[in-house]
Scaffold this motif. Structure first.
Motif, PDB file in Angstrom:
ATOM      1  N   ASN A 153       0.558  -5.450  -6.469  1.00 20.13           N
ATOM      2  CA  ASN A 153       2.115  -5.110  -6.441  1.00 20.13           C
ATOM      3  C   ASN A 153       2.685  -3.834  -6.315  1.00 20.13           C
ATOM      4  O   ASN A 153       3.734  -3.619  -6.197  1.00 20.13           O
ATOM      5  N   LEU A 154       1.663  -2.797  -6.122  1.00 20.69           N
ATOM      6  CA  LEU A 154       1.916  -1.584  -5.766  1.00 20.69           C
ATOM      7  C   LEU A 154       2.454  -1.717  -4.161  1.00 20.69           C
ATOM      8  O   LEU A 154       3.356  -0.893  -3.891  1.00 20.69           O
ATOM      9  N   THR A 155       2.109  -2.637  -3.366  1.00 21.32           N
ATOM     10  CA  THR A 155       2.549  -2.658  -2.244  1.00 21.32           C
ATOM     11  C   THR A 155       4.301  -2.908  -2.050  1.00 21.32           C
ATOM     12  O   THR A 155       5.057  -2.642  -0.930  1.00 21.32           O
ATOM     13  N   VAL A 156       4.604  -3.708  -3.067  1.00 20.55           N
ATOM     14  CA  VAL A 156       6.231  -3.491  -3.205  1.00 20.55           C
ATOM     15  C   VAL A 156       7.073  -2.559  -3.980  1.00 20.55           C
ATOM     16  O   VAL A 156       8.146  -2.111  -3.704  1.00 20.55           O
ATOM     17  N   GLU A 157       6.066  -1.939  -4.834  1.00 20.99           N
ATOM     18  CA  GLU A 157       6.794  -0.752  -5.840  1.00 20.99           C
ATOM     19  C   GLU A 157       7.172   0.526  -4.804  1.00 20.99           C
ATOM     20  O   GLU A 157       8.103   0.938  -4.893  1.00 20.99           O
ATOM     21  N   LEU A 158       6.071   0.819  -4.199  1.00 22.80           N
ATOM     22  CA  LEU A 158       6.438   1.929  -3.122  1.00 22.80           C
ATOM     23  C   LEU A 158       7.387   2.040  -2.284  1.00 22.80           C
ATOM     24  O   LEU A 158       8.361   2.922  -2.342  1.00 22.80           O
ATOM     25  N   PRO A 159       7.797   0.871  -1.491  1.00 21.97           N
ATOM     26  CA  PRO A 159       8.765   0.837  -0.515  1.00 21.97           C
ATOM     27  C   PRO A 159      10.152   0.649  -1.246  1.00 21.97           C
ATOM     28  O   PRO A 159      11.204   1.152  -0.789  1.00 21.97           O
ATOM     29  N   LEU A 160      10.134  -0.293  -2.225  1.00 20.74           N
ATOM     30  CA  LEU A 160      11.413  -0.576  -2.823  1.00 20.74           C
ATOM     31  C   LEU A 160      11.996   0.727  -3.571  1.00 20.74           C
ATOM     32  O   LEU A 160      13.138   1.051  -3.690  1.00 20.74           O
TER      33      LEU A 160
END
Length: 246
Positions: free
Chosen positions: A180-187
């Protein structure tokens, strides 16, 4: 601009050498000052030993043994704690990301953008052997994120992205332990006011090893992070947005 490449790696002994060879050759040919940090995520197959062997012949490569518990997000966060460049790209160890796109991201950041985001689903992109079941779920999830955040970007969940150091500093603290880090970073980067542009990229399914992403385990974790950042966008009135330079 020094460019750091962070590669989380769990049991990737069969693929990591080819990944590193492709990256180093392409970055050297492009004349880019760089370092490559392979974060060993509690591998048991000799991944670290393979990387150490390559590092002995190339000082730009190093292994970082994560100080965190096992988990993709933990491994990326460990790499983001130690990179020394002015910008950083997160690249998968399995060879699915194109080294040419790593250079393309660098050129985007060089132009002055804070973030370089790729999309596998726009004109000019190329996708090879994406599993159909995962593709269907990917498109549904990314459509939902796109509607919620109204950012027009259709590949938020892809881990392969690049950021200037200032953007990484702005999105702290990171709370995701897994994919879920893959969405936390860009968002978070978007919500907190960083500029970005989207470029078409290539993606090729791994030839060796096994994917570590278990979709049955990730649904609630993705939902938590998406709602967490969406509530920040909705309720904080920009309290966490970076302030423009005076």
């Amino acid at each position: 601009m020094k460019y750091s490449i962070v590669i989380p790696a769990k049991n990737e002994a069969k693929s990591i050498a080819a990944t590193l060879d492709g990256l180093t050759a392409t970055l050297e040919n492009a004349g880019i000052d760089h370092e490559i940090i392979v974060v060993d995520d509690a591998s048991t197959d000799g991944t670290a030993e393979v990387v150490d062997g390559l590092a002995a012949a190339n000082s730009r490569i190093r292994t970082h043994r994560s100080q965190n518990p096992p988990g993709f997000g933990f491994a990326v966060r460990a790499g983001l704690d130690v990179f020394t460049g002015d910008a950083v790209a997160i690249v998968m160890a399995d060879g699915s990301d194109s080294p040419d796109d790593v250079v393309a991201y660098y050129r985007v950041l060089e132009e002055g953008w804070d973030c370089a985001f790729g999309s596998r689903f726009v004109r000019g992109s190329r996708v090879v052997d994406y599993p159909k079941s995962k593709l269907a779920i990917n498109r549904i999830v990314n459509f939902g994120i796109r509607v919620m955040f109204r950012h027009g970007y259709n590949d938020t969940t892809n881990a392969f992205k690049a950021y200037r150091r200032e953007a990484i500093e702005t999105v702290q603290p990171l709370v995701s332990n897994h994919f879920n880090l893959t969405v936390e970073l860009p968002l978070k980067a978007i919500v907190r006011g960083h500029s970005y542009t989207v470029v078409p990229i290539a993606w090729t399914n791994r030839r060796d090893g096994v994917s570590k992403l278990g979709l049955n385990e990730m649904g609630s974790r993705y939902l938590f992070i998406v709602l967490y950042v969406w509530l920040e966008k909705l309720l904080t009135r920009g309290d966490y947005r970076r302030k423009p330079a005076a």
